[in-house]
Design a protein around this motif. Structure first.
Motif, PDB file in Angstrom:
ATOM      1  N   SER A   1       2.823  -0.419   4.478  1.00 50.95           N
ATOM      2  CA  SER A   1       1.855  -1.648   3.805  1.00 50.95           C
ATOM      3  C   SER A   1       0.905  -1.920   4.946  1.00 50.95           C
ATOM      4  CB  SER A   1       2.429  -2.810   3.338  1.00 50.95           C
ATOM      5  OG  SER A   1       3.327  -3.359   4.116  1.00 50.95           O
TER       6      SER A   1
ATOM      7  N   THR B   1       0.786  -1.132   0.061  1.00 47.59           N
ATOM      8  CA  THR B   1      -0.126   0.106  -0.112  1.00 47.59           C
ATOM      9  C   THR B   1       0.838   1.321  -0.021  1.00 47.59           C
ATOM     10  OG1 THR B   1      -1.528  -1.159   1.386  1.00 47.59           O
ATOM     11  CG2 THR B   1      -1.980   1.195   1.258  1.00 47.59           C
TER      12      THR B   1
ATOM     13  N   TYR C   1      -1.758   1.013  -4.921  1.00 37.58           N
ATOM     14  CA  TYR C   1      -1.504  -0.502  -4.656  1.00 37.58           C
ATOM     15  C   TYR C   1      -0.703  -0.992  -5.588  1.00 37.58           C
ATOM     16  CZ  TYR C   1      -5.265   0.047  -1.429  1.00 37.58           C
ATOM     17  OH  TYR C   1      -6.157   0.283  -0.232  1.00 37.58           O
TER      18      TYR C   1
END
Ligand code: CA
Length: 236
Positions: free
Chosen positions: A234, A217, A223
């Motif tokens: 993330s 992320t 993403y």
């Protein structure tokens, strides 16, 4: 080579389209009856559909809506072919989910250009697709619509499957929420961008049961599928 499906009840026009598309290097599948469209789409998995507006039994407009409401089919580009040229018909065609609109009588070079444009728009994710993609221990089979991690079968919902397919086709590429929305849900349906996060979370949960987290992320960006996780954020 991309397969173009021609849905047209007038045989002369269907033959003209078939001839010119094959000459341009496409494979074609012709359907004359509206009620055969869905089963043929499922069987031949076309890259694009040329859809006549005026069909007996079921209109092209209705078919367009049905295709757009089918999660497995909704990303196939649809170009409506019609003798109707009025602006309001164009609008109802586009709001039913058609990607483009060509008025009869049409010029073949123009139609070919429209086809190319619409195929290019989806090509990164949906045409020339391989049967299998792997990233590290993750294997995604596009025909069987199955995902494995090592020996383990991962059960995914259709949306999670499509997100993973988009990511695994272009690993390390960062997709914004808008790009995920466009690739996975298509242009025709409004989906709250936060919905993407919900499905990413589900996907991550299912995958991570059997191995490290490879979904990265990038805060306020998007993403990617990435195994270099050290410096990012993330965890969600
Ligand atoms: Ca017709």
């Amino acid at each position: 080579m991309a397969t173009i499906m021609i849905v047209e009840d007038e045989q002369a026009i269907a033959l003209l389209l078939k001839y010119n598309l094959e000459k341009a290097g496409y494979e074609t599948v012709c359907v004359a009856q509206g009620n055969k469209v869905l089963s043929t789409v499922e069987k031949s998995a076309p890259s694009l559909i040329l859809l006549d507006w005026m069909l007996p039994e079921i209109s092209g407009l209705e078919l367009c809506k049905i295709i757009r409401n089918n999660p497995d089919l909704k990303n196939i580009p649809i170009i409506m072919l019609t003798a109707k040229g009025q602006e309001e018909d164009k609008i109802s065609g586009l709001s039913a989910g058609a990607d483009d609109y060509v008025t009869k009588p049409f010029s073949i070079p123009e139609l070919l250009a429209r086809i190319q444009t619409n195929l290019r728009r989806v090509s990164s994710a949906f045409s020339n697709i391989k049967k299998e993609y792997t990233f590290k221990d993750i294997v995604l089979k596009t025909v069987e619509k199955k995902v494995f991690r090592g020996e383990n079968y991962i059960q995914l919902g259709p949306t999670e499957f499509r997100i993973l397919q988009m990511l695994i086709i272009s690993p390390y590429q960062v997709f914004s929420r808008d790009e995920v929305l466009k690739n996975v849900w298509g242009n025709s349906i409004y989906v709250e961008p936060r919905t993407v996060d919900v499905h990413i979370r589900r996907l991550r949960k299912a995958l991570n049961e059997f191995g490290p987290d490879y979904i990265r992320t990038i805060r306020s960006t998007g993403y990617s599928l990435d195994d270099h996780m050290a410096e990012d954020d993330s965890a969600e």
